[in-house]
Design an enzyme around this catalytic site. Structure first.
Site, PDB file in Angstrom:
ATOM      1  N   LYS A 140      -9.444   1.394  -2.942  1.00  0.00           N
ATOM      2  CA  LYS A 140     -10.057   1.431  -1.159  1.00  0.00           C
ATOM      3  C   LYS A 140     -11.479   1.034  -0.602  1.00  0.00           C
ATOM      4  O   LYS A 140     -11.609   2.551  -0.816  1.00  0.00           O
ATOM      5  CB  LYS A 140      -8.909   2.132  -0.163  1.00  0.00           C
ATOM      6  CG  LYS A 140      -8.932   0.842   1.432  1.00  0.00           C
ATOM      7  CD  LYS A 140      -8.066   2.337   2.015  1.00  0.00           C
ATOM      8  CE  LYS A 140      -8.069   1.169   3.581  1.00  0.00           C
ATOM      9  NZ  LYS A 140      -6.451   2.399   3.947  1.00  0.00           N
TER      10      LYS A 140
ATOM     11  N   GLU B  41       0.781  -1.522   0.160  1.00  0.00           N
ATOM     12  CA  GLU B  41      -0.040  -0.456   0.148  1.00  0.00           C
ATOM     13  C   GLU B  41       0.811   0.765  -0.050  1.00  0.00           C
ATOM     14  O   GLU B  41       1.728   1.714   0.700  1.00  0.00           O
ATOM     15  CB  GLU B  41      -0.912  -0.062   1.343  1.00  0.00           C
ATOM     16  CG  GLU B  41      -1.640   1.064   1.532  1.00  0.00           C
ATOM     17  CD  GLU B  41      -2.533   0.736   2.758  1.00  0.00           C
ATOM     18  OE1 GLU B  41      -3.992   1.746   2.922  1.00  0.00           O
ATOM     19  OE2 GLU B  41      -2.082   0.304   3.386  1.00  0.00           O
TER      20      GLU B  41
ATOM     21  N   CYS C 207      -5.403  -2.965   2.416  1.00  0.00           N
ATOM     22  CA  CYS C 207      -5.353  -2.991   4.053  1.00  0.00           C
ATOM     23  C   CYS C 207      -6.449  -2.787   4.889  1.00  0.00           C
ATOM     24  O   CYS C 207      -7.119  -4.128   5.494  1.00  0.00           O
ATOM     25  CB  CYS C 207      -4.569  -1.616   4.371  1.00  0.00           C
ATOM     26  SG  CYS C 207      -3.813  -0.914   6.286  1.00  0.00           S
TER      27      CYS C 207
END
Length: 278
Positions: free
Chosen positions: A113, A43, A154
């Site tokens: 995301k 990331e 994440c």
């Protein structure tokens, strides 16, 4: 193809974009030399992780300098690249976005995301991605050498529903570029969540972290990890910049799903997880 060779890059990210990109490309070349079919980056691999940095490092996708570098590296090395994530600028909005490039350098697609990292752990860490970023609202799957792959980034790994949606779509592998922090969430949850999602969805999970860089402001936990569908940790790094190269086997996916057939035992008459976005 029953086996797939993965390279997972734990990159030490600096505040110099050009250096970050060049180091990432150097790792891509090393991965190819070791016979990898797919290489995955962490990331925010071209940018320090932090709300103060996202706007300054943001780029257009797929026309920005990082995208162009990944495309060229994929083509030259004839390798599929999962581009971790970078800050993406689209109109007046910023996203945390993962790009995927096939072995000919073609842009396959991007995943933004979906669950933003907004936490406040008293006395430890307070962080709010939503101060600068907009959440994504689309899934992304792609095929590589007979494997179907899904993506999260994440904080997305905390949401079992997302992994189940990808399993429902037929994925055998999930890739989560990440940057869990070093004080609380990394030591307590990073490995646990990867094993949980692998067990829940009965697929391989690769959690690809950036390396821990002392004094960087937001120090990441590292510990890039590869977990099999039984929930067994196959490979794990520590804090420093490094790389995992490992083979995964579709036979193991089939074995787990046949021997513990939970997806045929779900009580769909009582509950369900379904994609509802039109």
């Amino acid at each position: 193809m029953r086996t797939l060779r993965l390279a997972l890059i734990q990159l030490a990210v600096t505040d110099d974009k050009a250096t970050n990109i060049s180091r990432a490309i150097a790792f891509v070349e090393r991965a190819k030399q070791r016979g990898a079919d797919v290489v995955a980056l962490p990331e925010c691999f071209n940018s320090p992780y932090g709300t103060a940095h996202f706007s300054n490092f943001a780029e257009n996708i797929p026309a920005g300098e990082t995208s162009l570098a990944l495309s060229a590296a994929a083509k030259i090395n004839e390798i599929c690249i999962i581009g971790g994530s970078i800050p993406e600028r689209d109109g007046g909005q910023l996203f945390n976005t993962c790009t995927v490039w096939d072995s000919q350098g073609k842009f396959i697609g991007k995943y933004r995301k979906m669950h933003l990292f907004d936490v406040d752990i008293e006395g430890k860490i307070s962080f709010k991605e939503s101060d600068t970023l907009t959440a994504g609202d689309e899934l992304l799957t792609f095929q590589v050498k007979g494997w179907k792959v899904g993506l999260g980034i994440c904080h997305d790994i905390r949401f079992e529903e997302l992994a189940r949606l990808y399993r429902n779509l037929g994925c055998q592998l999930m890739i989560y570029p990440g940057a869990f922090e070093v004080t609380v969430t990394g030591p307590l949850h990073w490995s646990l969540l990867q094993r949980s999602r692998a067990n829940d969805a009965q697929l391989y999970v690769a959690g690809v972290s950036s390396a821990k860089v002392d004094g960087s402001g937001f120090e990441t936990y590292g510990h890039t990890q590869l977990t099999d569908p039984w929930g067994k940790v196959l490979n794990e790094l520590e804090f420093a910049e490094d790389m995992i190269v490992a083979d995964i086997d579709m036979t193991v996916v089939d074995e787990v799903r046949t021997q513990i057939p939970i997806f045929g035992q779900r009580r769909d008459d009582l509950y369900e997880t379904a994609w509802i976005k039109n």
